[in-house]
Design a protein around this motif. Structure first.
Motif, PDB file in Angstrom:
ATOM      1  N   SER A  45       0.832  -1.206   0.000  1.00 42.10           N
ATOM      2  CA  SER A  45       0.000   0.000   0.000  1.00 42.10           C
ATOM      3  C   SER A  45       0.862   1.249   0.000  1.00 42.10           C
ATOM      4  CB  SER A  45      -0.920   0.032   1.223  1.00 42.10           C
ATOM      5  OG  SER A  45      -0.177   0.274   2.407  1.00 42.10           O
ATOM      6  N   VAL A  46       0.272   2.341  -0.486  1.00 38.28           N
ATOM      7  CA  VAL A  46       0.952   3.636  -0.469  1.00 38.28           C
ATOM      8  C   VAL A  46       1.191   4.078   0.970  1.00 38.28           C
ATOM      9  CG1 VAL A  46       0.688   6.089  -1.028  1.00 38.28           C
ATOM     10  CG2 VAL A  46       0.070   4.356  -2.714  1.00 38.28           C
ATOM     11  N   GLU A  47       0.244   3.791   1.835  1.00 38.33           N
ATOM     12  CA  GLU A  47       0.388   4.150   3.245  1.00 38.33           C
ATOM     13  C   GLU A  47       1.632   3.507   3.843  1.00 38.33           C
ATOM     14  OE1 GLU A  47      -2.201   4.012   7.421  1.00 38.33           O
ATOM     15  OE2 GLU A  47      -2.938   3.010   5.610  1.00 38.33           O
ATOM     16  N   ILE A  66       4.823   5.234   2.506  1.00 34.81           N
ATOM     17  CA  ILE A  66       5.081   6.529   3.132  1.00 34.81           C
ATOM     18  C   ILE A  66       5.620   6.345   4.546  1.00 34.81           C
ATOM     19  CG2 ILE A  66       3.994   8.649   3.972  1.00 34.81           C
ATOM     20  CD1 ILE A  66       2.035   8.417   1.595  1.00 34.81           C
ATOM     21  N   LYS A  67       5.007   5.449   5.305  1.00 37.09           N
ATOM     22  CA  LYS A  67       5.461   5.200   6.677  1.00 37.09           C
ATOM     23  C   LYS A  67       6.914   4.732   6.716  1.00 37.09           C
ATOM     24  CE  LYS A  67       1.016   4.094   8.847  1.00 37.09           C
ATOM     25  NZ  LYS A  67       0.188   3.015   9.459  1.00 37.09           N
ATOM     26  N   LEU A  97      -3.921  11.984  -2.816  1.00 36.78           N
ATOM     27  CA  LEU A  97      -4.159  12.791  -1.620  1.00 36.78           C
ATOM     28  C   LEU A  97      -3.171  12.423  -0.513  1.00 36.78           C
ATOM     29  CD1 LEU A  97      -8.069  12.914  -1.508  1.00 36.78           C
ATOM     30  CD2 LEU A  97      -6.477  14.655  -2.354  1.00 36.78           C
ATOM     31  N   GLN A  98      -2.858  11.144  -0.373  1.00 40.50           N
ATOM     32  CA  GLN A  98      -1.874  10.713   0.618  1.00 40.50           C
ATOM     33  C   GLN A  98      -0.485  11.247   0.285  1.00 40.50           C
ATOM     34  OE1 GLN A  98      -2.814   6.388   0.248  1.00 40.50           O
ATOM     35  NE2 GLN A  98      -2.955   6.401   2.475  1.00 40.50           N
ATOM     36  N   LEU A  99      -0.107  11.172  -0.975  1.00 39.22           N
ATOM     37  CA  LEU A  99       1.234  11.600  -1.392  1.00 39.22           C
ATOM     38  C   LEU A  99       1.384  13.115  -1.305  1.00 39.22           C
ATOM     39  CD1 LEU A  99       1.562   9.108  -4.350  1.00 39.22           C
ATOM     40  CD2 LEU A  99       2.992   9.106  -2.290  1.00 39.22           C
ATOM     41  N   GLU A 135      -7.213   8.541  -3.967  1.00 38.01           N
ATOM     42  CA  GLU A 135      -6.771   8.233  -2.613  1.00 38.01           C
ATOM     43  C   GLU A 135      -5.252   8.281  -2.508  1.00 38.01           C
ATOM     44  OE1 GLU A 135      -7.113   4.705   0.819  1.00 38.01           O
ATOM     45  OE2 GLU A 135      -8.068   4.438  -1.152  1.00 38.01           O
ATOM     46  N   ALA A 136      -4.570   7.680  -3.479  1.00 36.84           N
ATOM     47  CA  ALA A 136      -3.106   7.668  -3.444  1.00 36.84           C
ATOM     48  C   ALA A 136      -2.541   9.077  -3.578  1.00 36.84           C
ATOM     49  CB  ALA A 136      -2.566   6.766  -4.551  1.00 36.84           C
ATOM     50  N   ASP A 164      -0.240  15.052   0.766  1.00 30.91           N
ATOM     51  CA  ASP A 164      -0.169  15.341   2.204  1.00 30.91           C
ATOM     52  C   ASP A 164       1.221  15.069   2.759  1.00 30.91           C
ATOM     53  OD1 ASP A 164      -1.558  16.005   4.759  1.00 30.91           O
ATOM     54  OD2 ASP A 164      -1.050  13.938   5.256  1.00 30.91           O
ATOM     55  N   ALA A 165       1.901  14.069   2.185  1.00 32.42           N
ATOM     56  CA  ALA A 165       3.257  13.727   2.632  1.00 32.42           C
ATOM     57  C   ALA A 165       4.325  14.574   1.950  1.00 32.42           C
ATOM     58  CB  ALA A 165       3.526  12.244   2.373  1.00 32.42           C
TER      59      ALA A 165
END
Length: 338
Positions: A59-61, A64-65, A86-88, A83-84, A90-91
Motif C-alpha cells: 500500500s501507499v500508506e 510513506i510510513k 491525496l496521501q502523497l 486516494e493515493a 499530504d506527505a
C-alpha cells in the motif's frame, strides 16, 4: 534534491508500472527504483526484481510510513488514483501520475484543491504526447507563427482493436482524452464545447462501441478541432495530426520509420501499439520529470491539466449520449497554475 540518487517508487506493477520500472532502472539518468507497490505481492516482487534491490509494499500508506521513496510514479488504474494522490500530496512527495489524474472532474478537482492547499505543485500527469518530438516541433511552429495563425486542427487516432469489454465511454476517457489534451497543448487555451457524431460503423468492431466516431472541439477563442477516433481500425496503431494555418499545413505522425520504395511499391511500417509509437516520448517524459524533481521546477502537465481534461471528458460523454454540442463546465483556475 540531487538527481544523483533520487529514490523513486513505482505504485502499480501491471503492464504500465512494470514498463516504468524498467525505464527508470535502465534508461533514466539520476534515478533509482527504491520500491514497488502493489496489492499483489507476487507481481510487485516480479517488477522489483527488474530493479534489485528495490523493496516491495502492499500500500501507499506503508510506503510513506517506511520513508522508502523521495518521489513516486503512480501507475495504478485510474479509479485508485485519488486516494493515493491525496496521501502523497499530504506527505509532500512529488508524483508522476499516469493519465487520467482521476476518472471524473469532481475527484480531479479535489486533487487540485489539495495541491493548492499544500502550496506547491507536486503532481505531473502522464500526457506523454507532449514529450513526443513531432508534437514539440508542431507546438514550436504554432507559437512562432511561422505560417501565420493556427486555424484548425485535425486528429486521427486509430487502434488495431480493443477488448470486447471496451465501451463507448471508454472511447472518450481512454482514447480521445489524449486529443483533448493535445488541443489544449497546441492552442494554449481551454476547450469550451464538444460534440460527438456517429455514422456508418465497422462490421469488424465490438458490440459496445459505435465505431468510428467523429469528435468536434472548440476552444475559448473559437479554434475548431476534429478527432476521428477508430478503435477497431485493424491496420495498426496510428496517431496523426494536421494543423491548418493561414499560410500552410503541417502534418506530424505519418511514418513510424523509413519509407521504403522497392518491387514497384512504396510504403512505411505502421506501429502496432502505443508502446512503440511513443516509447521515446515516455522516456523523455520520465527523464524530464526526474530532472524537475531535482530542480524543484515543474515542467510537465499539471494537476490542473488533469482536471481540465477530465472536465472535457465529462462533456464528451454527455455529447455522445445526447448528440448535442455540449459545453464544458470548469472551475476557476487557481493562481498556482498560472
Amino acid at each position: 534534491m540531487s538527481t544523483q540518487n533520487l529514490h523513486v517508487a513505482v505504485v502499480g506493477a501491471g503492464l504500465m508500472g512494470a514498463d516504468h520500472v524498467q525505464r527508470l532502472a535502465r534508461r533514466t539518468a539520476g534515478a533509482t527504483v527504491s520500491a514497488v507497490v502493489d496489492i499483489d505481492q507476487e507481481r510487485a516482487q516480479a517488477a522489483a526484481d527488474m530493479a534489485s534491490p528495490a523493496r516491495t509494499f502492499s500500500s501507499v500508506e506503508d510506503l510513506i510510513k517506511a520513508g522508502a521513496a523521495e518521489a513516486v510514479v503512480l501507475a495504478t488504474p485510474g479509479f485508485l488514483h485519488e486516494e493515493a494522490l491525496l496521501q502523497l500530496i499530504d506527505a509532500g512527495i512529488p508524483v508522476m501520475c499516469e493519465k487520467p489524474l482521476t476518472p471524473g472532474p469532481e475527484s480531479s478537482l479535489r486533487v487540485v484543491e489539495a495541491e493548492v492547499a499544500a502550496g506547491q505543485r507536486l503532481v505531473q500527469v502522464g500526457f506523454m504526447r507532449r514529450f513526443d518530438a513531432g508534437y514539440r516541433q508542431l507546438k514550436n511552429i504554432i507559437d512562432a507563427g511561422t505560417y501565420g495563425e493556427l486555424l484548425m486542427l485535425h486528429h486521427q487516432h486509430r487502434n488495431a482493436s480493443v477488448p470486447e469489454t471496451f465501451t463507448n465511454e471508454m472511447v472518450i476517457h481512454d482514447s480521445v482524452v489524449h486529443e483533448f489534451d493535445a488541443v489544449r497543448f497546441f492552442s494554449g487555451e481551454e476547450i469550451s464545447n464538444v460534440a460527438v457524431r456517429t455514422g456508418r460503423h465497422t462490421s469488424k468492431g465490438t458490440e459496445l462501441v459505435r465505431d468510428p466516431q467523429l469528435v468536434t472541439i472548440q476552444t475559448s477563442s473559437g479554434l475548431l478541432a476534429t478527432v476521428e477516433i477508430f478503435v477497431n481500425a485493424k491496420l495498426g496503431y496510428q496517431v496523426l495530426t494536421q494543423a491548418v494555418f493561414e499560410e500552410g499545413v503541417v502534418k506530424i505522425g505519418e511514418s513510424a520509420g523509413p519509407t521504403v520504395i522497392a518491387e514497384s511499391r512504396t510504403g512505411s511500417a505502421i506501429d502496432q501499439t502505443y508502446h512503440t509509437r511513443f516509447v521515446e516520448a515516455y522516456d523523455e517524459e520520465i527523464q524530464q520529470w526526474v530532472n524537475s524533481v531535482a530542480t524543484g521546477v515543474p515542467v510537465g502537465p499539471s494537476a490542473w491539466d488533469g482536471y481540465a481534461t477530465a472536465a472535457v471528458c465529462g462533456a464528451g460523454v454527455s455529447a455522445q449520449q445526447s448528440g448535442e454540442i455540449t459545453s464544458v463546465d470548469m472551475a476557476h483556475k487557481p493562481a498556482l497554475y498560472a
